[in-house]
Every structure is written in C-alpha cells, then in structure tokens.
Motif scaffolding. Sequence first.
Motif, short mmCIF file in Angstrom:
data_model
loop_
_atom_site.label_atom_id
_atom_site.label_comp_id
_atom_site.label_asym_id
_atom_site.label_seq_id
_atom_site.Cartn_x
_atom_site.Cartn_y
_atom_site.Cartn_z
N VAL A 184 -14.28 -3.13 3.31
CA VAL A 184 -13.31 -3.74 2.39
C VAL A 184 -13.48 -5.25 2.22
N THR A 185 -14.17 -5.90 3.13
CA THR A 185 -14.33 -7.36 3.08
C THR A 185 -15.70 -7.69 2.51
N PRO A 186 -15.75 -8.24 1.30
CA PRO A 186 -17.04 -8.45 0.62
C PRO A 186 -18.07 -9.23 1.42
N VAL A 239 0.86 -1.18 0.00
CA VAL A 239 0.00 0.00 0.00
C VAL A 239 0.90 1.23 0.00
N ASP A 240 0.59 2.17 -0.87
CA ASP A 240 1.38 3.40 -0.98
C ASP A 240 0.94 4.38 0.11
N ALA A 241 1.26 4.00 1.35
CA ALA A 241 0.95 4.83 2.52
C ALA A 241 1.83 4.34 3.67
N PRO A 242 2.16 5.23 4.61
CA PRO A 242 2.98 4.82 5.75
C PRO A 242 2.30 3.75 6.60
N VAL A 243 3.10 2.98 7.30
CA VAL A 243 2.58 1.86 8.09
C VAL A 243 1.58 2.32 9.15
N ASP A 244 1.80 3.48 9.76
CA ASP A 244 0.86 3.92 10.80
C ASP A 244 -0.52 4.22 10.22
N VAL A 245 -0.58 4.68 8.98
CA VAL A 245 -1.86 4.97 8.33
C VAL A 245 -2.59 3.67 8.00
N VAL A 246 -1.86 2.69 7.46
CA VAL A 246 -2.47 1.41 7.11
C VAL A 246 -2.92 0.68 8.38
N LEU A 299 -7.76 -7.27 0.13
CA LEU A 299 -6.50 -6.52 0.06
C LEU A 299 -6.53 -5.46 -1.03
N ALA A 300 -7.13 -5.76 -2.17
CA ALA A 300 -7.27 -4.76 -3.23
C ALA A 300 -8.12 -3.59 -2.74
N ASN A 301 -9.18 -3.89 -2.00
CA ASN A 301 -10.05 -2.84 -1.45
C ASN A 301 -9.31 -1.99 -0.41
N VAL A 302 -8.52 -2.62 0.46
CA VAL A 302 -7.74 -1.86 1.44
C VAL A 302 -6.79 -0.91 0.72
N LYS A 303 -6.07 -1.44 -0.25
CA LYS A 303 -5.12 -0.63 -1.01
C LYS A 303 -5.81 0.59 -1.63
#
Length: 145
Positions: free
Chosen positions: A30-32, A10-17, A134-138
Amino acid sequence: MIEVSESTVVDAPVDVVFAFMDDPHNHVTVTPSLAEARNVESLANGGKRLDYTFRMAGVALDGELVETTHEPDERIVLEMRGQLTGEIDLAFESLEGRTRLTYTGRYEVPGRVLSAVAAPFVRRYNERELRTTLANVKTRVETGT
C-alpha cells in the motif's frame, strides 16, 4: 522535523483494519515508496521489528522499524531507525462497523541546511505518499485484494 497526518474511513470493522496494518508485508503493497520489508521478528509487546528499504527519488534508503506501541484495535507506533529517522503513528477508531484510520508520520530531515532547503519538498512528498497509502489501504481492505 516534518509532521504529516491524514485520516480515512474504511468500510470494515476495526479488528480487520488493524490486522491488515499489523502485517508489515501489507505496508509494502500500500505504500508507494516502500520497496521491501524483511527480517520480520515478533516482539514481546505484540509488535514487530523489521528491516525495510524505502525508495525516494530513485535512491534506496535502508533502515529498521521497531513497533514501540502495540495496542490491538487502537494504536501502532513504529520508530524508524537508520538512514531515515522518525515515527509512524497509526490510530484506529471504531465507527459502528467502520474504522477511521489516522496515519501520522514524523520525519527528521538530516542536516540544518538540508532541512531548510528540503523541508517543503519533503513535506509535499510525504503528504502525497500518505494520501496514496491511505487510499490503497481503503481499497485493499474493502475489496479483500
């Protein structure tokens, strides 16, 4: 036991994720197959306890998730109790401003005969569910939506 595991960057810092995944209500977005997260309570370890409803093949399955491990910016482990049992293990790895999120699910399929018949279906279903999640989280974290 069925185990599935996938990773995404994910193109974001670990604390954000981590913060995104630490909010049970975000899991619903995010989870269908996760239909609802309710009765969220904070635990002494920094984690959460909540009730959930998971929908699989049109059937609603209710249970409880308890965060047994809560290591900020590193790991979240959730124990699944109720009609579905197992464990969800989320690992976070900092990659110079980006984050590798690894999601591992371990699920029990009840009954020996049912397990033998259902195991291939359950594995494929969970692999698809995991890739989509995972695609939805990203997408959600990177776009802020």
